[in-house]
Design a protein around this motif. Structure first.
Motif, PDB file in Angstrom:
ATOM      1  N   ARG A 203      -2.017  13.350  -1.758  1.00  0.00           N
ATOM      2  CA  ARG A 203      -2.902  12.869  -0.565  1.00  0.00           C
ATOM      3  C   ARG A 203      -4.394  12.922  -0.834  1.00  0.00           C
ATOM      4  O   ARG A 203      -4.888  12.170  -0.175  1.00  0.00           O
ATOM      5  CB  ARG A 203      -2.561  13.981   0.561  1.00  0.00           C
ATOM      6  CG  ARG A 203      -1.313  13.994   1.121  1.00  0.00           C
ATOM      7  CD  ARG A 203      -1.273  14.621   2.681  1.00  0.00           C
ATOM      8  NE  ARG A 203       0.187  14.586   3.053  1.00  0.00           N
ATOM      9  CZ  ARG A 203       1.086  15.421   2.974  1.00  0.00           C
ATOM     10  NH1 ARG A 203       0.976  16.433   2.278  1.00  0.00           N
ATOM     11  NH2 ARG A 203       2.291  15.049   3.569  1.00  0.00           N
ATOM     12  N   THR A 208       0.129   7.895   0.945  1.00  0.00           N
ATOM     13  CA  THR A 208       0.884   8.460   1.770  1.00  0.00           C
ATOM     14  C   THR A 208       2.160   9.202   1.153  1.00  0.00           C
ATOM     15  O   THR A 208       2.631   8.361   0.361  1.00  0.00           O
ATOM     16  CB  THR A 208       1.134   7.380   2.866  1.00  0.00           C
ATOM     17  OG1 THR A 208       0.086   6.864   3.559  1.00  0.00           O
ATOM     18  CG2 THR A 208       2.328   7.635   3.966  1.00  0.00           C
ATOM     19  N   LEU A 210       6.086   9.528   1.552  1.00  0.00           N
ATOM     20  CA  LEU A 210       7.405   8.978   1.993  1.00  0.00           C
ATOM     21  C   LEU A 210       8.480   9.737   1.490  1.00  0.00           C
ATOM     22  O   LEU A 210       8.698   9.603   0.235  1.00  0.00           O
ATOM     23  CB  LEU A 210       7.333   7.513   1.986  1.00  0.00           C
ATOM     24  CG  LEU A 210       6.215   6.659   2.480  1.00  0.00           C
ATOM     25  CD1 LEU A 210       6.455   5.364   1.985  1.00  0.00           C
ATOM     26  CD2 LEU A 210       5.938   6.694   4.023  1.00  0.00           C
ATOM     27  N   GLY A 273       8.929  15.500  10.487  1.00  0.00           N
ATOM     28  CA  GLY A 273       8.314  14.482   9.638  1.00  0.00           C
ATOM     29  C   GLY A 273       8.544  13.204  10.382  1.00  0.00           C
ATOM     30  O   GLY A 273       8.249  12.090   9.757  1.00  0.00           O
ATOM     31  N   ALA A 275       7.614   9.659  12.283  1.00  0.00           N
ATOM     32  CA  ALA A 275       6.405   9.041  12.108  1.00  0.00           C
ATOM     33  C   ALA A 275       6.401   7.511  12.707  1.00  0.00           C
ATOM     34  O   ALA A 275       7.489   6.790  12.552  1.00  0.00           O
ATOM     35  CB  ALA A 275       5.873   8.818  10.671  1.00  0.00           C
ATOM     36  N   THR A 279       1.679   4.016  12.309  1.00  0.00           N
ATOM     37  CA  THR A 279       0.773   4.736  11.618  1.00  0.00           C
ATOM     38  C   THR A 279       1.016   5.065   9.999  1.00  0.00           C
ATOM     39  O   THR A 279       0.300   5.385   9.075  1.00  0.00           O
ATOM     40  CB  THR A 279       0.739   6.316  12.421  1.00  0.00           C
ATOM     41  OG1 THR A 279       2.341   6.724  12.156  1.00  0.00           O
ATOM     42  CG2 THR A 279       0.526   6.048  13.856  1.00  0.00           C
ATOM     43  N   VAL A 280       2.364   4.674   9.511  1.00  0.00           N
ATOM     44  CA  VAL A 280       2.679   4.692   8.271  1.00  0.00           C
ATOM     45  C   VAL A 280       2.838   3.346   7.860  1.00  0.00           C
ATOM     46  O   VAL A 280       3.679   2.646   8.366  1.00  0.00           O
ATOM     47  CB  VAL A 280       4.149   5.644   8.119  1.00  0.00           C
ATOM     48  CG1 VAL A 280       4.521   5.405   6.514  1.00  0.00           C
ATOM     49  CG2 VAL A 280       3.901   6.988   8.642  1.00  0.00           C
ATOM     50  N   ALA A 305       6.283  15.980   4.254  1.00  0.00           N
ATOM     51  CA  ALA A 305       5.748  14.368   4.047  1.00  0.00           C
ATOM     52  C   ALA A 305       5.397  13.959   5.365  1.00  0.00           C
ATOM     53  O   ALA A 305       5.318  14.346   6.205  1.00  0.00           O
ATOM     54  CB  ALA A 305       7.178  13.709   3.592  1.00  0.00           C
ATOM     55  N   ASP A 306       4.816  12.778   5.188  1.00  0.00           N
ATOM     56  CA  ASP A 306       4.123  12.072   6.325  1.00  0.00           C
ATOM     57  C   ASP A 306       5.123  11.337   7.001  1.00  0.00           C
ATOM     58  O   ASP A 306       4.948  10.949   8.070  1.00  0.00           O
ATOM     59  CB  ASP A 306       3.089  11.088   5.609  1.00  0.00           C
ATOM     60  CG  ASP A 306       1.899  11.755   5.089  1.00  0.00           C
ATOM     61  OD1 ASP A 306       1.494  12.873   5.565  1.00  0.00           O
ATOM     62  OD2 ASP A 306       1.618  11.248   4.040  1.00  0.00           O
ATOM     63  N   ALA A 307       6.129  10.935   6.473  1.00  0.00           N
ATOM     64  CA  ALA A 307       7.390  10.218   7.133  1.00  0.00           C
ATOM     65  C   ALA A 307       8.653  10.467   6.434  1.00  0.00           C
ATOM     66  O   ALA A 307       8.677  10.572   5.212  1.00  0.00           O
ATOM     67  CB  ALA A 307       7.024   8.742   7.114  1.00  0.00           C
TER      68      ALA A 307
END
Length: 340
Positions: A203, A208, A210, A273, A275, A279-280, A305-307
């Motif tokens: 990050r 990002t 995933l 997680g 998303a 946004t991703v 994770a972000d997604a």
């Protein structure tokens, strides 16, 4: 004489020679770790090892290939390898009999070439400081063939690096090396990464994170559709010129769909997680996490994770192999980044 004027070493015929035994020992992990060397087998792997060796030599760096061996028949079939070994700075390919090559090799049917190579992995900081756009992270991937397939897929998709966590398979395992088909020598490889520091580092590098998760709340299809909509909206706006009407954009909804269960599934809830596909963005710099063949990604990893992204399955298959899932995911990001 060799192509670069060096004396030709005599043909190696003794399968019990100390040199032959030393090469063969590299099939075992203890010898590899002690010597920090591994086996590259087959014409493609040896070819790419020599190319990397020469590239590093020209840059004033240490080479990769320590020794190279081949049968006369194999060297005649692959004259380009003979030419590579003839360059200044490259090790000469030592001629051996088929029996000697078989004694050196870890395979039942060697393809005429074996090279002893130095480890090629790099520190994680070297990768993160280079502003990577696409990275594959293997989280406790244990199967050599799957690991090799992901490394090859990452190379094919133009990824900037492959990172393996500490519990993942040894990438210098002969089976892994063979399954990369030379890609091991094409992109940076990081070993033994600790997940906590890794996620933060990715990050900080602007990436990002995933998680490829068969039970993910975001569908890869939705991410690709949203990326395409943004791209087409940008193109139409540019064509409209200053003051033109910009087309409206409707974000795709999230889809909870079963995906590669044995490859990267987890038992976490869909809310973890989650998303939105607006946004991703696949076109942004991204690091894909791929999990263990049986257990998938740990719940704490998917939560961080972000997604959590699922690869949709349209047929009746229960799941996707992790190597196949990784290929689909990496290419989705690669295409979005190239067309951004």
């Amino acid at each position: 004489m060799t192509a670069n004027g060096r004396p030709q070493a005599p043909l190696m015929t003794n399968t019990h020679a100390d040199r032959v035994k030393e090469v063969a020992r590299l099939a075992g992990r203890p010898s590899r770790l002690r010597r920090r060397e591994f086996l590259a087998e087959g014409p493609q792997a040896v070819r790419e090892a020599l190319r990397l060796h020469l590239t590093r030599h020209e840059a004033g760096q240490d080479g990769v290939v320590v020794d190279a061996y081949a049968t006369a028949e194999a060297l005649e079939r692959h004259t380009d390898i003979a030419e590579l070994s003839g360059h200044d700075g490259a090790p000469a390919v030592r001629l051996v009999t088929a029996d000697v090559l078989a004694a050196m090799s870890s395979t039942v049917t060697p393809q005429g070439f074996v090279a002893v190579c130095r480890f090629v992995d790099v520190p994680l900081d070297d990768v993160l400081s280079a502003s990577p756009r696409l990275v594959a992270v293997l989280v406790e991937v244990r199967d050599p063939g799957n690991a090799g397939t992901i490394i090859r897929a990452a190379d094919s998709a133009g990824a900037d690096a492959v990172i393996l966590t500490g519990a993942s398979v040894d990438p210098y395992n002969p089976k892994t090396v063979r399954s990369t088909v030379g890609s091991l020598f094409h992109l940076p490889l990081v070993l033994g990464a600790e997940l906590d520091g890794l996620m933060e580092g990715l990050r900080d590098a602007g990436m990002t994170v995933l998680a490829a998760d068969g039970y993910g709340s975001t569908s890869l299809d939705d991410l690709q559709d949203a990326s395409a909509q943004r791209r087409f909206a940008t193109v139409r706006t540019r064509r409209a010129g200053p003051g033109g009407d910009a087309p409206s954009r409707r974000p795709s909804g999230d889809a909870a769909s079963p995906g590669p269960g044995d490859a990267d599934g987890s038992n976490g809830s869909d809310a973890v997680g989650a998303a939105d596909s607006t946004t991703v963005r696949l076109e942004d710099a991204g690091a894909w996490l791929f999990g263990n063949e049986a257990q998938g990604l740990p719940a704490d990893v998917t939560a961080a994770a972000d997604a959590r992204v699922a690869v949709p399955i349209y047929g009746s298959a229960e799941s996707l192999n992790v190597g196949t899932a990784a290929t689909v995911c990496l290419y989705a990001s690669a295409r979005a980044q190239r067309l951004r």
